[in-house]
Design a protein around this motif. Structure first.
Motif, PDB file in Angstrom:
ATOM      1  N   THR A 169       0.816  -1.213   0.000  1.00 18.92           N
ATOM      2  CA  THR A 169       0.000   0.000   0.000  1.00 18.92           C
ATOM      3  C   THR A 169       0.851   1.265   0.000  1.00 18.92           C
ATOM      4  O   THR A 169       0.436   2.293  -0.560  1.00 18.92           O
ATOM      5  N   GLU A 229       1.750   2.028  -3.487  1.00 15.06           N
ATOM      6  CA  GLU A 229       0.609   2.471  -4.291  1.00 15.06           C
ATOM      7  C   GLU A 229       0.592   3.992  -4.397  1.00 15.06           C
ATOM      8  O   GLU A 229       0.117   4.541  -5.391  1.00 15.06           O
ATOM      9  N   LYS A 254       2.852   4.722  -7.251  1.00 14.07           N
ATOM     10  CA  LYS A 254       2.250   4.245  -8.497  1.00 14.07           C
ATOM     11  C   LYS A 254       1.166   5.212  -8.981  1.00 14.07           C
ATOM     12  O   LYS A 254       1.090   5.514 -10.182  1.00 14.07           O
TER      13      LYS A 254
END
Length: 376
Positions: free
Chosen positions: A162, A165, A168
């Motif tokens: 996470t 993320e 990303k």
């Protein structure tokens, strides 16, 4: 403390950065480590062509300069007069970028108490024997765990957790980031790799044949095993296969990974277990780039201490007696992906965690051997 951690990490990298026979690779390993006791961070970069380290930068060194780590790199002043100064400036800048990135990732993982943290990155390329690009690598890790990686074929990012993320979500909409890294891998990385192979051809393109022997071991339960050991070979790619009555015994064979021998060559062994009295049914097949043809060996009770050394120039096998005085034990740190089986990735973030848009070849992309974007 930081240097010892890096040393262990790099031992694992050397043992695992192998390429297919005839191909060659160049990889840069970047490591940023926070130093709470000093209130700053340390940034280290090492570059490898195949298994040979050729450059190094350490932000905590007295000179804070990119330095050669291979004798053949001493010729770079003649090839590229501004090479060392340009590389030094690139990595001094990266040291500052990584310091901000460490702060950003501490926020992603709610690590408000500080402590020792690391960001690692591996970037590089592998080319075939003909010189064409086989694959590119661009991977990151944080605190010893996978963080994010680029798939160069799809130009997509894979986040490991996470925390990653967050990066990303900022990187994927900006296609120019992935495109710039891919362009570096396809063009500049392969260009420099080919140049280094020419400069260091006497070391990097040599082939040393393996010395091999077969030994027998008895277990407490009466079971016996035969071990096929090879050492002194270069490059690292080698195949050791046990056969019983001419058939491969892959499922019953125990391997150790190819590892450095400490003298610029490599070593490896493969063992197979069997019932007593079956030894004469087994043979070890050895295949290596320096061998004109595969080598086949069996256990000989009266000559268990004899090494078989392959002479490439003469094209014949010569038997010599050798005494083995010890064994080299190297510690593997991590296992993971096919090309890089240890954590190494990095993130680059701007103030407030905002991704800075690519402005020029000097601000973004892996141009000139390693410049990076600020990210978060």
């Amino acid at each position: 403390m930081e240097l010892s951690l890096l040393s262990l990490f790099m031992l694992g990298v050397v043992a695992l950065t192998q390429t297919r026979a005839g191909s060659h690779s160049m990889r840069y390993f970047h490591t940023a480590m926070s130093r709470p006791e000093l209130g700053d961070s340390q940034f280290i970069t090492v570059g490898y062509v195949d298994d040979q380290q050729f450059v190094r930068f350490d932000s905590s060194s007295e000179s804070q300069r990119m330095e050669p780590r291979a004798a053949w790199m001493d010729k770079m002043d003649e090839e590229e007069p501004n090479y060392w100064e340009e590389q030094t400036q690139i990595y001094r800048k990266n040291a500052q970028i990584y310091r901000r990135n460490l702060e950003t990732l501490r926020g992603y993982y709610n690590q408000s108490q500080g402590g020792l943290h690391t960001i690692q990155r591996m970037i590089g390329c592998e080319v075939s024997a003909e010189g064409s690009l086989r694959k590119g690598f661009y991977q990151f890790a944080y605190d010893g765990h996978d963080y994010i990686a680029l798939h160069t074929e799809t130009l997509s990012w894979t986040a490991a957790d996470t925390g990653a993320e967050n990066t990303k979500r900022k990187w994927e909409p900006e296609k120019s980031i992935a495109e710039s890294y891919k362009a570096y891998l396809e063009k500049e990385c392969t260009h420099w790799l080919k140049k280094y192979l020419v400069m260091g051809k006497d070391v990097l393109l040599r082939t040393d044949p393996p010395s091999v022997r077969v030994t027998r071991y008895s277990g407490p339960d009466g079971e016996v095993s035969l071990r096929c050991r090879a050492h002194g070979f270069y490059p690292a790619e080698i195949s050791l296969t046990w056969l019983r009555d001419g058939e491969e015994q892959l499922q019953d064979t125990e391997f150790i990974e190819t590892r450095p021998g400490g003298d610029g060559t490599f070593q490896k062994w493969a063992a197979v277990a069997m019932a007593p009295g079956q030894e004469d049914r087994y043979s070890c097949r050895v295949q290596h780039e320096a061998l004109a043809q595969p080598l086949s060996l069996r256990w000989e009770p009266e000559a268990s201490s004899v090494w078989v050394i392959v002479g490439v120039t003469a094209g014949v096998l010569v038997l010599v007696t050798a005494v083995v005085a010890g064994a080299v034990i190297l510690r593997r740190r991590n296992s993971g992906r096919e090309a890089w089986k240890g954590p190494i990735r990095q993130q680059e973030a701007g103030p407030g965690g905002k991704l800075l848009q690519p402005q020029s070849r000097d601000e973004c992309g892996e141009f000139s051997q390693g410049k990076g974007c600020v990210w978060g």
